[in-house]
Design a protein around this motif. Structure first.
Motif, PDB file in Angstrom:
ATOM      1  N   ALA A 235       0.834  -1.203   0.000  1.00  0.00           N
ATOM      2  CA  ALA A 235       0.000   0.000   0.000  1.00  0.00           C
ATOM      3  C   ALA A 235       0.875   1.261   0.000  1.00  0.00           C
ATOM      4  CB  ALA A 235      -0.926   0.002   1.208  1.00  0.00           C
ATOM      5  N   CYS A 236       1.971   1.228   0.763  1.00  0.00           N
ATOM      6  CA  CYS A 236       2.879   2.386   0.812  1.00  0.00           C
ATOM      7  C   CYS A 236       3.564   2.598  -0.531  1.00  0.00           C
ATOM      8  CB  CYS A 236       3.905   2.200   1.918  1.00  0.00           C
ATOM      9  SG  CYS A 236       3.208   2.264   3.588  1.00  0.00           S
ATOM     10  N   LEU A 237       3.934   1.514  -1.194  1.00  0.00           N
ATOM     11  CA  LEU A 237       4.556   1.594  -2.514  1.00  0.00           C
ATOM     12  C   LEU A 237       3.591   2.211  -3.521  1.00  0.00           C
ATOM     13  CD1 LEU A 237       6.930   0.746  -4.461  1.00  0.00           C
ATOM     14  CD2 LEU A 237       5.684  -1.402  -4.784  1.00  0.00           C
ATOM     15  N   ALA A 238       2.353   1.706  -3.549  1.00  0.00           N
ATOM     16  CA  ALA A 238       1.360   2.203  -4.508  1.00  0.00           C
ATOM     17  C   ALA A 238       1.020   3.667  -4.248  1.00  0.00           C
ATOM     18  CB  ALA A 238       0.100   1.338  -4.436  1.00  0.00           C
ATOM     19  N   ALA A 239       0.807   4.019  -2.982  1.00  0.00           N
ATOM     20  CA  ALA A 239       0.442   5.394  -2.637  1.00  0.00           C
ATOM     21  C   ALA A 239       1.539   6.371  -3.056  1.00  0.00           C
ATOM     22  CB  ALA A 239       0.176   5.511  -1.143  1.00  0.00           C
TER      23      ALA A 239
END
Length: 375
Positions: A235-239
């Motif tokens: 999720a942190c990568l995508a955001a």
């Protein structure tokens, strides 16, 4: 309306792609940004998180053994830092606080160079322009102004890169952070504000600082925000990829609130047992960012035993090299304090250098006189 944030809890508005049990949840907005992330990529992200946790543990151990003056642990925040760090391009510029060990690792900074400043051997361990990462900022929130200004420069120069700045939940109560958002929004600067909400600003809980989610604050400045599970590396990568794309395509700043938890003390000078409930710690231990990726990979059929062995070997090598290098560091010359202060000659600094040299010379002369008297 968002409900106030509670420690250990999770609300429906938090974007999560991999839950603490390793289960993958589809997400219409985020999934297109991570189509390249297969089991191999996840394995590398896992290894990164294991490595920086080991660096962090070594930093704490070295401080306890008297080899470092202080150390700011990142235990529990590995997913937020690695997810964001691996989303960056080489020419993006990072403006960190003092806890971003994982970002420095992603930038290829040697582990001993991350720690040397905490030993008191240098102002910083690396050349910012060699790594496209500024030196750690101790003044809470000041780096956000630097990032906004740098991003404005990118825009005026017609560049395609972005700036990104990292800070904790406590920093959002500082004027610098809010002023930086005013400038970023007004000039539509290509900057990402990445808040690692680890629930504690030293001994003050996040609920005391904000009656609503931190991600609600930038909206008032006209900055869109994303609120993600900071213990979910995917999720942190995508955001971060979404926010960086907005910045690079002329759509201005984005604010990311990564909801995570500081498992250790604020620094090694802190005792969190004086202000933190042990039950809260247990709640967040069950959401460990490394364990959830391991569970997810196991569900995908990956040989996690082999992956763990590989990751441990990488971490052991980094830790061994780090310890040897730190213990072997030589103390700087007292006169080195005047180096790298100004980029150009500076009369006041030169006068101070001369006075300090005379001050040091007194000790040398006194030592010589003592030795002569002894003979």
């Amino acid at each position: 309306m968002n409900t106030p944030q509670t420690a250990g809890g999770q609300d429906a508005g938090l974007i999560q792609l991999i839950d603490p049990d390793g289960r993958r949840a589809p997400h219409e907005e985020f999934d297109p940004w991570i189509t390249d992330v297969d089991a191999g990529v996840l394995g590398r992200l896992y290894t990164d998180m294991v490595a920086i946790r080991r660096i962090d543990q070594e930093g704490t151990a070295l401080q306890r053994q008297g080899e470092l003056a202080l150390w700011p642990p990142l235990l529990g925040q590995e997913a937020a830092q690695i997810g964001a760090g691996r989303a960056l391009e080489d020419d993006d510029f990072i403006f960190p606080s003092y806890r971003e060990t994982g970002l420095a690792y992603c930038r290829g900074v040697e582990a001993e160079d991350i720690l040397r400043v905490w030993r008191g051997n240098a102002y910083s361990g690396w050349n910012p322009f060699g790594k496209n990462m500024a030196t750690p900022q101790i003044i809470i929130g000041a780096q956000t102004l630097h990032a906004a200004g740098y991003a404005m420069g990118i825009k005026y120069d017609g560049g395609s890169q972005a700036a990104i700045t990292f800070f904790g939940d406590g920093a959002t109560s500082q004027g610098d952070v809010n002023e930086a958002m005013v400038f970023a929004a007004s000039y539509q600067a290509p900057v990402v504000f990445f808040c690692q909400n680890n629930h504690w600003a030293i001994s003050e809980p996040v609920q005391l600082q904000s009656n609503t989610h931190i991600a609600d604050r930038p909206v008032g400045f006209g900055i869109p925000s994303l609120r993600v599970d900071g213990n979910d590396v995917l999720a942190c990568l995508a955001a971060t990829r979404i926010a960086l794309d907005r910045a690079r395509t002329g759509n201005g700043p984005t604010f990311i609130e990564a909801v995570t938890y500081r498992m250790g003390p604020h620094t090694t000078a802190d005792d969190p047992t004086r202000y933190r409930d042990a039950n809260e710690l247990d709640l967040w231990a069950a959401k460990d960012p490394i364990e959830r990726i391991e569970k997810h990979l196991d569900g995908l059929g990956v040989d996690t035993a082999e992956l763990k062995a590989t990751a441990t070997a990488v971490a052991d090598a980094v830790a061994g090299k780090l310890r040897k290098a730190i213990i072997g560091l030589e103390d700087p010359d007292p006169m080195d304090v005047f180096e790298n202060v100004y980029s150009q000659p500076h009369a006041t600094l030169e006068r101070q250098r001369e006075h300090y040299a005379l001050y040091q010379q007194q000790f040398a002369e006194a030592g010589s006189a003592t030795e002569g008297g002894a003979r």
